[in-house]
Design an enzyme around this catalytic site. Structure first.
Site, PDB file in Angstrom:
ATOM      1  N   LYS A  27      11.162 -18.185 -60.260  1.00 42.12           N
ATOM      2  CA  LYS A  27      11.936 -16.945 -60.144  1.00 42.12           C
ATOM      3  C   LYS A  27      10.927 -15.813 -60.322  1.00 42.12           C
ATOM      4  O   LYS A  27      10.581 -15.440 -61.449  1.00 42.12           O
ATOM      5  CB  LYS A  27      13.018 -16.906 -61.226  1.00 42.12           C
ATOM      6  CG  LYS A  27      13.847 -15.623 -61.234  1.00 42.12           C
ATOM      7  CD  LYS A  27      14.916 -15.631 -60.158  1.00 42.12           C
ATOM      8  CE  LYS A  27      15.819 -14.405 -60.277  1.00 42.12           C
ATOM      9  NZ  LYS A  27      16.947 -14.424 -59.340  1.00 42.12           N
ATOM     10  N   SER A  60      15.897  -9.911 -63.699  1.00 40.08           N
ATOM     11  CA  SER A  60      16.476  -8.786 -64.445  1.00 40.08           C
ATOM     12  C   SER A  60      17.819  -9.230 -65.020  1.00 40.08           C
ATOM     13  O   SER A  60      18.307 -10.319 -64.723  1.00 40.08           O
ATOM     14  CB  SER A  60      16.645  -7.564 -63.532  1.00 40.08           C
ATOM     15  OG  SER A  60      17.432  -7.869 -62.406  1.00 40.08           O
ATOM     16  N   ASP A  88       0.831  -1.214   0.000  1.00 39.22           N
ATOM     17  CA  ASP A  88       0.000   0.000   0.000  1.00 39.22           C
ATOM     18  C   ASP A  88       0.863   1.262   0.000  1.00 39.22           C
ATOM     19  O   ASP A  88       0.567   2.239  -0.709  1.00 39.22           O
ATOM     20  CB  ASP A  88      -0.937   0.007   1.206  1.00 39.22           C
ATOM     21  CG  ASP A  88      -2.016  -1.063   1.109  1.00 39.22           C
ATOM     22  OD1 ASP A  88      -2.187  -1.626   0.014  1.00 39.22           O
ATOM     23  OD2 ASP A  88      -2.676  -1.336   2.130  1.00 39.22           O
ATOM     24  N   ALA A 106      15.785 -12.133 -55.983  1.00 35.38           N
ATOM     25  CA  ALA A 106      16.697 -11.322 -56.804  1.00 35.38           C
ATOM     26  C   ALA A 106      17.645 -10.578 -55.879  1.00 35.38           C
ATOM     27  O   ALA A 106      17.202  -9.838 -54.994  1.00 35.38           O
ATOM     28  CB  ALA A 106      15.905 -10.342 -57.662  1.00 35.38           C
ATOM     29  N   GLU A 163      13.478 -18.489 -55.979  1.00 31.45           N
ATOM     30  CA  GLU A 163      14.754 -17.771 -55.971  1.00 31.45           C
ATOM     31  C   GLU A 163      14.524 -16.265 -56.008  1.00 31.45           C
ATOM     32  O   GLU A 163      13.905 -15.736 -56.934  1.00 31.45           O
ATOM     33  CB  GLU A 163      15.621 -18.186 -57.160  1.00 31.45           C
ATOM     34  CG  GLU A 163      16.994 -17.505 -57.128  1.00 31.45           C
ATOM     35  CD  GLU A 163      17.859 -17.842 -58.325  1.00 31.45           C
ATOM     36  OE1 GLU A 163      18.891 -17.163 -58.511  1.00 31.45           O
ATOM     37  OE2 GLU A 163      17.507 -18.769 -59.089  1.00 31.45           O
ATOM     38  N   GLY A 190      25.834 -17.057 -55.785  1.00 36.34           N
ATOM     39  CA  GLY A 190      25.616 -18.469 -56.085  1.00 36.34           C
ATOM     40  C   GLY A 190      24.196 -18.939 -55.833  1.00 36.34           C
ATOM     41  O   GLY A 190      23.963 -20.145 -55.657  1.00 36.34           O
ATOM     42  N   LYS A 191      23.227 -18.023 -55.861  1.00 40.52           N
ATOM     43  CA  LYS A 191      21.831 -18.406 -55.603  1.00 40.52           C
ATOM     44  C   LYS A 191      21.292 -19.354 -56.680  1.00 40.52           C
ATOM     45  O   LYS A 191      20.587 -20.316 -56.367  1.00 40.52           O
ATOM     46  CB  LYS A 191      20.928 -17.164 -55.536  1.00 40.52           C
ATOM     47  CG  LYS A 191      21.199 -16.228 -54.380  1.00 40.52           C
ATOM     48  CD  LYS A 191      20.128 -15.155 -54.256  1.00 40.52           C
ATOM     49  CE  LYS A 191      19.954 -14.330 -55.528  1.00 40.52           C
ATOM     50  NZ  LYS A 191      21.167 -13.547 -55.870  1.00 40.52           N
ATOM     51  N   THR A 192      21.612 -19.062 -57.944  1.00 42.83           N
ATOM     52  CA  THR A 192      21.057 -19.873 -59.022  1.00 42.83           C
ATOM     53  C   THR A 192      21.657 -21.276 -59.028  1.00 42.83           C
ATOM     54  O   THR A 192      20.950 -22.269 -59.225  1.00 42.83           O
ATOM     55  CB  THR A 192      21.272 -19.183 -60.378  1.00 42.83           C
ATOM     56  OG1 THR A 192      20.666 -17.886 -60.340  1.00 42.83           O
ATOM     57  CG2 THR A 192      20.652 -19.987 -61.502  1.00 42.83           C
ATOM     58  N   LEU A 193      22.965 -21.381 -58.784  1.00 43.95           N
ATOM     59  CA  LEU A 193      23.581 -22.704 -58.681  1.00 43.95           C
ATOM     60  C   LEU A 193      22.968 -23.486 -57.519  1.00 43.95           C
ATOM     61  O   LEU A 193      22.626 -24.667 -57.655  1.00 43.95           O
ATOM     62  CB  LEU A 193      25.093 -22.566 -58.474  1.00 43.95           C
ATOM     63  CG  LEU A 193      25.855 -23.870 -58.183  1.00 43.95           C
ATOM     64  CD1 LEU A 193      25.683 -24.879 -59.327  1.00 43.95           C
ATOM     65  CD2 LEU A 193      27.329 -23.584 -57.917  1.00 43.95           C
TER      66      LEU A 193
END
EC number: 6.3.3.3
Length: 482
Positions: free
Chosen positions: A290, A294, A239, A362, A360, A272-275
């Site tokens: 994808k 671009s 209190d 970009a 994937e 190396g994203k596409t591989l």
């Protein structure tokens, strides 16, 4: 806590809530939390109407009423461990809801549910992270689980009053915010937010009565009752300090992916994203998408490359929502052609949802996709677990750890990291330990990349079932360690 003591405590909790006749009048913060949780889960559903809803720990039906009012046609199953609580909820809500006695930690209703929710129930469970995963396993694809809990620091003013008199408060020990952040069901996207609320009381006796009226007076297992003299001294201290308590609350909405698959992103362009995507498609017999492409003036395009390298068929690849000539970000490349990227076209393909889909991205996470969306925003929208591709050599630690931090800040599930380039044991170990992440594979540098090369590298990729299952087990493990 042993199984026997856990069962005894659970029985005391049930009895306490059953006896909480004054719950509706006293449960002010419970109403506030129910409204916050409802607003959050509705935002996460983003206009979708759930057909099947499971509510755990429904109490006297604050949240149940909101759910039924919002989606009266949905099949709503409201559960609680306290039968008398359920009867009061039934009177509040009326017809059209199925009520049944059930322990949130041991759900015995059949899934799949589009929405599972529980307001201020997880602090009462012995293993909340395990219970969260168990419930999330009953979600339908794209389903949402929304929960709230109390955090460490709740009722701190009462604890301080007890401590000042040389006593230990018997109020439960609630989890720290850091611990709760580790409660995230595997594969799901979402995160915890916190809130602090202050509630005044007329005096200490009113606070003690509040705990009894709301069924929250069950002490922790080692709690000891105060003598009348001790209680009077604590009440006087309470209190004098203002007779108020602080509630620390945490809310979370997690969404299960709408389909099987992963979102592949990188720490930067050309990493190396596409591989990696080609290897995943080959290893998992996956489909490929994808969304934005671009740089077509300088290369044949990632979709064509993945078809050539992975051995998948053209019909296994979904068409891009936008494809542009300039080697710029998708937004800049589209502008160079006087085009505009329509966000409505960026809806994830849902055909054959049990088959893994490799999406994937970009560039990296912070690459602009539209005027209002970055790639990380799209990853959050699609809700797939993320595979982060990083260079193996010098400079990778900062880029990789920052990217992991950005993913976790958005509440995105992380399937793991793929390291691309010369093998580097030290960097691999550091990323795994500091990033608290699985290294899915290390793909050595190749002089030339052919379909044969991808077939060989794909053998380094773990099976899809292994990745999916490891994420669920891994979340439980992280939750227990945090």
């Amino acid at each position: 806590m042993t199984d026997r003591s856990a069962q005894t405590r659970q029985a005391r909790i049930q009895q306490s809530f059953d006896a909480a006749e004054g719950y509706d009048a006293a449960a002010v913060l419970q109403r506030v939390a129910a409204r916050r949780l409802f607003d959050g889960l509705r935002a996460r559903l983003a206009g979708r109407t759930p057909r099947r809803i499971l509510e755990v720990g429904c109490g006297t039906g604050f949240l149940t009423h909101m759910l039924h009012e919002a989606w009266p046609e949905a099949e709503l199953v409201a559960t609680d461990v306290a039968p008398r609580m359920l009867e009061r909820a039934r009177k509040r809500v009326g017809e059209g809801v199925q009520f049944c006695v059930m322990d949130a930690a041991r759900p015995d209703v059949a899934g799949a549910f589009d929405l599972i929710c529980g307001n201020l129930v997880f602090q009462w469970l012995a293993e909340p992270s395990v219970a969260l995963q168990t419930l999330a396993d009953q979600l339908a694809p794209g389903g949402v689980i929304a929960v709230s809990t109390l955090l460490d620091g709740t009722f701190e003013e009462w604890r301080q009053a007890c401590s000042a008199e040389g006593l230990v408060a018997a109020t439960p020990d609630y989890p720290a915010a850091r611990t709760v952040q580790g409660w995230q069901p595997g594969l799901c996207t979402g995160k915890w937010t916190t809130e602090r609320c202050v509630q005044p009381f007329g005096n200490g006796l009113a606070f003690v009565k509040h705990l009894k009226d709301t069924g929250a007076s069950v002490p922790r297992e080692d709690g000891k009752a105060f003598s009348p003299a001790e209680l009077r001294r604590v009440l006087a201290r309470f209190d004098q300090a203002g007779a108020m308590v602080t509630w620390h609350l945490a809310y979370a909405c997690f969404q299960k992916p709408q389909r099987a698959g992963v979102f592949v992103t990188g720490t930067d362009t050309g990493v190396g994203k596409t591989l990696t995507s080609a290897c995943l498609v080959h290893a998992w017999k996956a489909a490929y998408w994808k969304p934005l492409q671009s740089g077509l003036a300088d290369e044949e395009g990632d979709t064509s490359t993945v078809i050539k390298l992975s051995g998948c068929l053209p019909e296994d690849c979904f068409p891009s929502a936008g494809a542009y000539q300039a080697s710029l970000s998708p937004l800049a490349a589209a502008r160079a052609e006087g085009a505009e990227i329509d966000p409505a076209r960026l809806a994830m393909p849902l055909e054959d949802p049990q088959r893994p889909l490799v999406v994937e991205g970009a560039g990296g996470l912070m690459v602009p996709a539209t005027d209002t969306l970055m790639m990380v925003d799209l990853a959050e929208r699609w809700g797939l677990p993320v595979v982060l591709v990083a260079r193996s050599g010098l400079g990778t630690l900062n880029h990789t750890l920052l990217s992991l931090e950005a993913l976790r800040a958005r509440g995105l599930a992380i399937a793991g990291v793929v390291l691309s380039g010369p093998l580097n044991t030290e960097n691999s170990k550091t990323i795994q330990e500091k990033g608290q992440v699985r290294i899915l594979a290390e793909l050595p540098q190749q002089k030339t990349v052919t379909a044969e090369t991808v077939a060989a590298l794909s053998r380094l990729i773990p099976a899809w079932d292994d990745v999916s299952e490891a994420m669920q087990v891994g979340r439980k493990g992280v939750s227990e360690k945090v």
